[in-house]
Write a protein that holds these residues in place. Structure first.
Motif: not given
Ligand SMILES: Cc1cc2nc3c(=O)[nH]c(=O)nc-3n(C[C@H](O)[C@H](O)[C@H](O)COP(=O)(O)O)c2cc1C
Ligand code: SF4
Length: 605
Positions: A212, A332, A366-367, A370
């Motif tokens: 990210g 986030e 998480n992105n 990922t």
């Protein structure tokens, strides 16, 4: 159309009056009625047991929610700098003229609204727009004429040409992440075979870092979360992809959705989560149905749900939550607030989401990329990934390439690739600068094109926007400053006020009224924002100005006014109201403004 009371009541009973689903309820009402009517707010307030003012606060926070009716066709042109470079401005003018409408105001017959929004993530196939939340790409005069016609004929969106809504993956270069396929369920089996300790070890050895942007070590994040004592853990996939110029998660969600879910399920198995969320940016609503279908297919195949793959007690499922046009919700902690149905104001950190995330429980965020990488590492092993890339940045990175090049699109590269190489591959010539990592990223001039994409050099979430020698870099700076000013959540003063002042100063430079003092002031404001903002948005917002002041000073110098001082507004006009109140209009009640000559400015020229 069903009356509003019935619609909202049915919606709420389907969502079991859960207050954390407020934003999802509001999105559904907005989608159905083109705004959130007052009586809908009243029902929500009473059924969810929330103060109406809190609900209005949420509505006002998100730019896709409205208190007043929009047009039946609600059109939002994507207005990133890359859309501008592709000529979106003349297309907006053309559509407004054809529809006889002012931008931003619904037409008198309520048929249509035309306005702009931040980057919609279609920079490689732009200019683009959203109509009632659905993406139309590849705009040109011909398409605009047809859209005007369809609107005038009141043609429902379902009868618009399907080709208008096609968004290609547009993968121009692939490497291990996109090429090496895994069988659904194989990462889950690897976890069952190796156990969570060994799997965390494999992830650690692979060197996987978050995709990210910030590059936090994934294994460490999952371990922290797993080791936080609680009987409820959560997995969240950050699919907000709001950074201007970034569109790589779009293709993963479109064509690799199973891998995304596999990575989330793997994470759930390791940290002990039963529930996961994909936070999908509102601009990607067009992906929603297919994603829901992927989830359902996985439930049918026992890859989600109870006793996953026959493993007793391994229960996990995923819901999709839609965002509503707020860039800050990619951060986030704001994302978690938004998932809880609130305004996306960033939380104070620490504590971090791994210990106090969704509903104050340990949460991994998480992105998208990922999760895909983690799933594949679980199947192919640490070396498969770790042997590619550079020492501090293992594996590959997806780049979203747009701007002045022959072949925009998605490029997957091993970390460590140089800017030069990327420019050559995508057919960019005569390049003046590359903006790496989006509006919040770095402006890289030609003399630095030897630099590489890596956490240890130019770190990026994936945005790579190219500007040739003919481009005016100040237009990019201005576009980004307006973007940040619009997207600031307003919580802290350095970002809220600093961002607005910065935008005004850049506008002042643009029209040729700025002075040397203004440039100093921009530097000063930029530093205050960087040092004192509450979250990453405010910290990075002045970067395009500070980078270009240092690396492209000429774009400012050539526009400086030849004066020592120029007021930002008309002082004499501002006193008019006082003159009227006091009943004075004599010469002394006016301020004569004589521009001063600026010797410093003359020296420069
Ligand atoms: C203003 C702002 C916007 C962000 N937008 C995104 C985003 O759209 N997608 C994303 O994955 N991370 C975004 N991030 C980073 C997230 O806060 C977080 O670090 C990331 O989701 C963690 O995932 P990773 O470790 O897999 O990179 C953003 C951060 C900031 C400060
Ligand atoms: S820095 Fe900006 S976006 Fe972040 S909390 Fe402050 S006002 Fe909100």
């Amino acid at each position: 159309m069903k009356n509003i009371e019935n619609f909202v009541s049915e919606l709420l009973s389907a969502t079991e009056n859960a207050p954390e689903l407020l934003l999802q309820d509001l999105c559904a009402i907005q989608q159905r009625y083109s705004y959130i009517p007052e009586n809908a707010v009243e029902i929500l307030a009473s059924k969810l047991n929330l103060p109406a003012v809190q609900i209005y606060g949420v509505i006002d926070f998100y730019s896709f929610l409205h208190r007043k009716a929009r047009g039946t066709f609600d059109i939002l042109f994507s207005d990133n700098i890359t859309d501008r470079m592709l000529g979106n401005q003349s297309l907006i003018d053309s559509l407004c003229e054809k529809l006889d409408i002012e931008p931003g105001t619904p037409r008198i017959d309520g048929r249509v609204t035309v306005s702009v929004t931040s980057c919609t993530g279609i920079c490689d196939q732009g200019p683009a727009l959203l109509v009632n939340g659905m993406t139309v790409s590849g705009l040109n005069e011909e398409r605009i004429s047809k859209i005007a016609e369809l609107i005038e004929e009141d043609t429902p969106l379902s009868d618009w040409p399907a080709s208008f809504f096609v968004v290609e993956d547009n993968i121009q270069r692939s490497d291990i992440l996109l090429d090496d396929k895994i069988i659904n369920g194989s990462a889950i089996e690897s976890l069952q075979k190796n156990g969570s300790d060994a799997l965390l070890e494999i992830l650690e050895q692979s060197g996987l870092r978050g995709r990210g942007g910030a590059g936090f070590k994934t294994a460490l994040k999952w371990r922290f979360c797993r080791d936080t004592d609680s009987d409820q853990h959560y997995v969240v996939c950050n699919a907000d992809e709001g950074e201007p110029g970034t569109f790589k998660d779009r293709i993963l969600l479109n064509s690799y959705a199973d891998n995304v879910c596999e990575g989330m399920t793997l994470c759930a198995g390791i940290i002990g989560a039963k529930k996961g969320y994909i936070y999908l940016r509102g601009e990607y609503r067009y992906l929603l149905d297919d994603l829901e279908q992927t989830l359902q297919k996985r439930r049918d195949a026992n890859l989600l749900g109870k006793n996953i793959c026959g493993h007793e007690g391994f229960d996990f499922d995923i819901d999709i939550h839609l965002g509503a046009g707020a860039y800050i919700c990619g951060e986030e902690s704001s994302l978690i607030e938004s998932l809880e149905g609130k305004r996306g104001i960033p939380r104070k950190r620490p504590p971090f989401p791994v210990t106090n995330g969704f509903c104050n429980q340990p949460t991994v965020v998480n992105n998208v990329e990922t999760f895909v990488a983690a799933a594949k590492i679980a199947v192919f092993g640490a070396d498969w990934y770790g042997s590619v890339g550079s020492s501090e940045s293992t594996g590959t990175k997806l780049l979203s390439i747009s701007g002045d090049c022959a072949r925009p699109g998605i490029y997957e590269y091993p970390f460590g690739v140089s800017i030069e190489q990327v420019l050559e591959d995508c057919g960019a010539h005569d390049t003046q600068a590359v903006q790496v990592a989006g509006a919040a990223g770095s402006t890289v001039p030609a003399q630095e094109f030897h630099r590489s994409i890596a956490f240890e050099d130019l770190s990026t979430g994936g945005s790579f926007m190219i500007f040739n020698q003919q481009r005016d870099m100040l237009e990019m700076v201005q576009n980004f400053c307006h973007f940040f000013c619009h997207e600031s959540c307003g919580f802290c003063t350095p970002c809220r006020v600093g961002g607005a002042l910065m935008k005004d100063l850049v506008d002042k430079v643009m029209v040729g009224h700025a002075t040397h003092n203004d440039l100093k002031e921009m530097e000063n404001i930029g530093q205050i924002m960087q040092q004192n903002s509450h979250c990453g948005l405010g910290v990075t917002a002045p970067k395009p100005v500070l980078d270009t002041l240092e690396k492209f000073p000429q774009i400012y110098m050539q526009r400086l006014a030849n004066r020592g001082f120029e007021p930002a507004f008309d002082l004499d006009a501002a006193l008019e109201e006082s003159r009227q109140i006091t009943g004075r209009d004599d010469a002394e009640a006016h301020i004569e403004y004589e521009p001063l000559l600026n010797t410093a400015g003359q020296d420069e020229s």
